[in-house]
Each structure stands twice: as C-alpha cells, then as structure tokens.
Design a protein around this motif. Structure first.
Motif, PDB file in Angstrom:
ATOM      1  N   GLU A 159      -3.118   2.575  -0.883  1.00 53.77           N
ATOM      2  CA  GLU A 159      -2.673   1.257  -0.424  1.00 53.77           C
ATOM      3  C   GLU A 159      -1.622   0.742  -1.390  1.00 53.77           C
ATOM      4  O   GLU A 159      -1.802   0.794  -2.609  1.00 53.77           O
ATOM      5  CB  GLU A 159      -3.846   0.267  -0.356  1.00 53.77           C
ATOM      6  N   PHE A 160      -0.530   0.269  -0.822  1.00 53.20           N
ATOM      7  CA  PHE A 160       0.528  -0.264  -1.672  1.00 53.20           C
ATOM      8  C   PHE A 160       1.369  -1.254  -0.887  1.00 53.20           C
ATOM      9  O   PHE A 160       1.394  -1.240   0.349  1.00 53.20           O
ATOM     10  CB  PHE A 160       1.426   0.855  -2.223  1.00 53.20           C
ATOM     11  N   ASN A 161       2.031  -2.131  -1.634  1.00 53.14           N
ATOM     12  CA  ASN A 161       2.935  -3.113  -1.036  1.00 53.14           C
ATOM     13  C   ASN A 161       4.351  -2.806  -1.495  1.00 53.14           C
ATOM     14  O   ASN A 161       4.595  -2.578  -2.683  1.00 53.14           O
ATOM     15  CB  ASN A 161       2.550  -4.543  -1.454  1.00 53.14           C
ATOM     16  N   LEU A 162       5.282  -2.760  -0.545  1.00 52.46           N
ATOM     17  CA  LEU A 162       6.667  -2.413  -0.861  1.00 52.46           C
ATOM     18  C   LEU A 162       7.610  -3.490  -0.353  1.00 52.46           C
ATOM     19  O   LEU A 162       7.543  -3.903   0.801  1.00 52.46           O
ATOM     20  CB  LEU A 162       7.035  -1.071  -0.217  1.00 52.46           C
ATOM     21  N   LEU A 171       7.459  -2.324  -5.921  1.00 52.38           N
ATOM     22  CA  LEU A 171       6.277  -1.683  -5.366  1.00 52.38           C
ATOM     23  C   LEU A 171       5.061  -2.002  -6.227  1.00 52.38           C
ATOM     24  O   LEU A 171       5.122  -1.941  -7.456  1.00 52.38           O
ATOM     25  CB  LEU A 171       6.468  -0.170  -5.268  1.00 52.38           C
ATOM     26  N   LYS A 172       3.944  -2.316  -5.554  1.00 53.35           N
ATOM     27  CA  LYS A 172       2.663  -2.518  -6.221  1.00 53.35           C
ATOM     28  C   LYS A 172       1.643  -1.581  -5.590  1.00 53.35           C
ATOM     29  O   LYS A 172       1.538  -1.530  -4.360  1.00 53.35           O
ATOM     30  CB  LYS A 172       2.184  -3.961  -6.081  1.00 53.35           C
ATOM     31  N   CYS A 173       0.913  -0.863  -6.416  1.00 50.02           N
ATOM     32  CA  CYS A 173      -0.084   0.082  -5.920  1.00 50.02           C
ATOM     33  C   CYS A 173      -1.482  -0.513  -6.105  1.00 50.02           C
ATOM     34  O   CYS A 173      -1.876  -0.868  -7.223  1.00 50.02           O
ATOM     35  CB  CYS A 173       0.023   1.402  -6.673  1.00 50.02           C
ATOM     36  N   PHE A 174      -2.233  -0.620  -5.011  1.00 47.95           N
ATOM     37  CA  PHE A 174      -3.569  -1.206  -5.044  1.00 47.95           C
ATOM     38  C   PHE A 174      -4.666  -0.153  -4.988  1.00 47.95           C
ATOM     39  O   PHE A 174      -5.791  -0.414  -5.402  1.00 47.95           O
ATOM     40  CB  PHE A 174      -3.726  -2.201  -3.883  1.00 47.95           C
ATOM     41  N   GLU A 175      -4.369   1.020  -4.460  1.00 46.57           N
ATOM     42  CA  GLU A 175      -5.334   2.116  -4.415  1.00 46.57           C
ATOM     43  C   GLU A 175      -4.576   3.443  -4.509  1.00 46.57           C
ATOM     44  O   GLU A 175      -3.483   3.579  -3.959  1.00 46.57           O
ATOM     45  CB  GLU A 175      -6.146   2.098  -3.113  1.00 46.57           C
ATOM     46  N   GLY A 176      -5.186   4.428  -5.192  1.00 43.05           N
ATOM     47  CA  GLY A 176      -4.577   5.755  -5.256  1.00 43.05           C
ATOM     48  C   GLY A 176      -3.370   5.822  -6.161  1.00 43.05           C
ATOM     49  O   GLY A 176      -3.241   5.077  -7.125  1.00 43.05           O
ATOM     50  N   THR A 177      -2.451   6.729  -5.823  1.00 43.66           N
ATOM     51  CA  THR A 177      -1.237   6.958  -6.612  1.00 43.66           C
ATOM     52  C   THR A 177      -0.057   7.195  -5.679  1.00 43.66           C
ATOM     53  O   THR A 177      -0.193   7.860  -4.653  1.00 43.66           O
ATOM     54  CB  THR A 177      -1.392   8.188  -7.528  1.00 43.66           C
TER      55      THR A 177
END
Length: 293
Positions: A159-162, A171-177
């Motif tokens: 999960e990420f926000n772009l 970009l912000k990463c909320f889960e994983g890589t």
C-alpha cells in the motif's frame, strides 16, 4: 516412225531409269543456323504440354475462409486489448476503483489513471497523474505505476500513496516495499513508514514519525490526529475543505490535539475541535475564512 508414246511403252520395264524430282526453294535471307533454329522451335512447339489449370476444391476454399476469419479475429483482439480504460476525477471529487486483479485504487480530486484492457494478461501496468492511493494485491507479475514523465513505481504487493503533478513527485509507503525508478537517478527502495520526494532532480529518502505518517483523509474518510499541534490540524482541515483557518489570541503551534474525527460538513469537524480545545470560531459571509479565538 514411232510415236513417243510407243517408245515410252517399249522402254518401260524392270530396268527403266528412275524419275528425278526437283524441289525449288525460294530464296531467303536466313542463314542455315537460323533456319535450323526455326525448325527445332516448330518441332518443340508440337510436343509442348498444354498449360495446367489448378482449381481449388471446395474444402480448400473452406480452409482459406476459416484462416481469413481467424486472422481477422486475432487482429481485432489485439486492437481491443491495446485500447485503454481511463478513470478521471474532477475538482473536489474522489473515486475508488477496483482493478481486474483485485487491486484497489483511490483517486484524489483532479487526478486520472488508465490501463489497457490487456491488464493482467501481459503484466500489470497503470498510468496516472495527480494523487492516488494504491492497495496492490500480490500476484506473479510486478505492479508498475508510470506517470506522465515516465517515472516508475514498481511493487509486488503493498500500500502506498503517490503524488505526481507536474514537477511534484512524492511517495509514501504504508505497507510492504516499493522501488522508485527515475531515468538518470539511482533507483530507491522505500519500505513501510518511509517516503521519498523528488527535489531539484534528486530523490530525498526519509522516515517520518508515526504522527505525521497517516493515510490520506480522502481515503479513510476521517481525520486521525495523534498529539498533533493545532497548526498542523488546521492545515490538514484547510487543505481538505479548501478553506482558510485563522487564529487570534493564541499560538496554534503550542497546543496539541488527539482524536479521530469523521469527515463530513466542515462545521461539524470544526465544532469537535473547538469544543475539545475550549475555543470558538466565526465564519465570514462567503464561508471561506474561519477564525478561531
């Protein structure tokens, strides 16, 4: 005196002289070689086999027709699979869309995403511009997001926000890589709780505090504040509702607020803040400026 006829009859018999035939050939300008070539051509022409005419039997015609139909179907399928789906939001509008593989995309206002109808058949590729929150489902193919400047984000399940608008890339990463790949810049891997921002052609990789690292409000439909200063609280609310919030008589950076407030009417959100913090506010005539005291 004997007549000629009598002489002819008396001379006839087994020992008569042979009769000679003289063939007269009209004069010609051809040489012997040319005459011989003409004779051989005439002989070969008599023995030449007639041209063979090949006709298709009915089943051959059927096979040709079937092959033509298959080719047309293949060309048509390739054309269809190469076309795109496109989803776009207007100002102050958000959208949630589920991709064919089960991945979910949340689009913020004034944004768009697109993907080909072959998505999932030949990879998982999405194009976008604006702001989008992705919940990527794990799969055998990598999930690739490309913006209008060919900057890529590659993931397998996360999960990420772009945000990609013009020269802005965040970009912000909320889960994983995830891995950010930009031409001319060394790729950067971003893990959960980390972010990356492009500034002046350089990727700035950082890890944010828990208080600052929250999912976008337009995705969760609620404000989540963990000991955040009122200055940051008002900043988020102002950005979400496109309003101005001013303060008089106190320093908002010195006061902190914690709580979860559902998004709704702006006055409902501000009422929760004002009551919790012992403040009051006024609204200007066109409801664009809110002043806290």
């Amino acid at each position: 005196m004997k007549r000629n006829s009598d002489i002819d009859r008396n001379n006839s018999g087994p020992h008569e002289n042979p009769v000679e035939f003289i063939i007269s050939v009209p004069p010609s300008n051809r040489t012997k070689e040319q005459a011989w070539d003409m004779l051989m051509q005439a002989i070969e022409g008599k023995h030449a086999e007639p041209a063979r005419v090949v006709t298709f039997q009915p089943h051959y015609k059927w096979l040709l027709a079937a092959a033509s139909v298959i080719i047309l179907m293949l060309v048509g399928s390739l054309f269809i699979l190469n076309t795109e789906y496109r989803f776009e939001t207007m100002q102050a509008q958000t959208l949630e869309h589920t991709l064919p593989d089960g991945s979910v995309v949340h689009l913020n206002a004034s944004s768009w995403i697109s993907y080909k109808k072959s998505y999932g058949w030949f990879g998982r590729k999405v194009r976008m511009e604006g702001e989008a929150y992705f919940k990527v489902k794990s799969g055998k193919d990598r999930f690739v997001v490309t913006d209008t400047q060919n900057q890529q984000v590659v993931v397998t399940g996360t999960e990420f926000n772009l945000i990609s608008r013009g020269n802005t890339f965040e970009l912000k990463c909320f889960e994983g890589t995830v891995k950010v790949s930009i031409s001319g810049i060394e790729p950067v891997s971003v893990k959960k709780g980390e972010s990356v921002t492009k500034t002046d052609g350089v990727l700035i990789h950082s890890k944010q505090s828990v208080n600052d690292f929250t999912k976008p409000v337009w995705v969760t439909h609620e404000f989540v504040f963990e000991e955040q200063s009122l200055s940051k609280v008002f900043q988020q609310i102002s950005s979400f509702y496109n309003i101005q919030i001013r303060t008089e008589g106190f320093d908002p950076a010195s006061r902190y607020f914690s709580g979860t407030v559902p998004t709704g009417k702006v006055v409902d959100v501000l009422d929760v803040i004002s009551l919790s913090m012992g403040l009051s506010y006024t609204i200007n005539p066109d409801s664009t400026v809110y002043t806290f005291r």
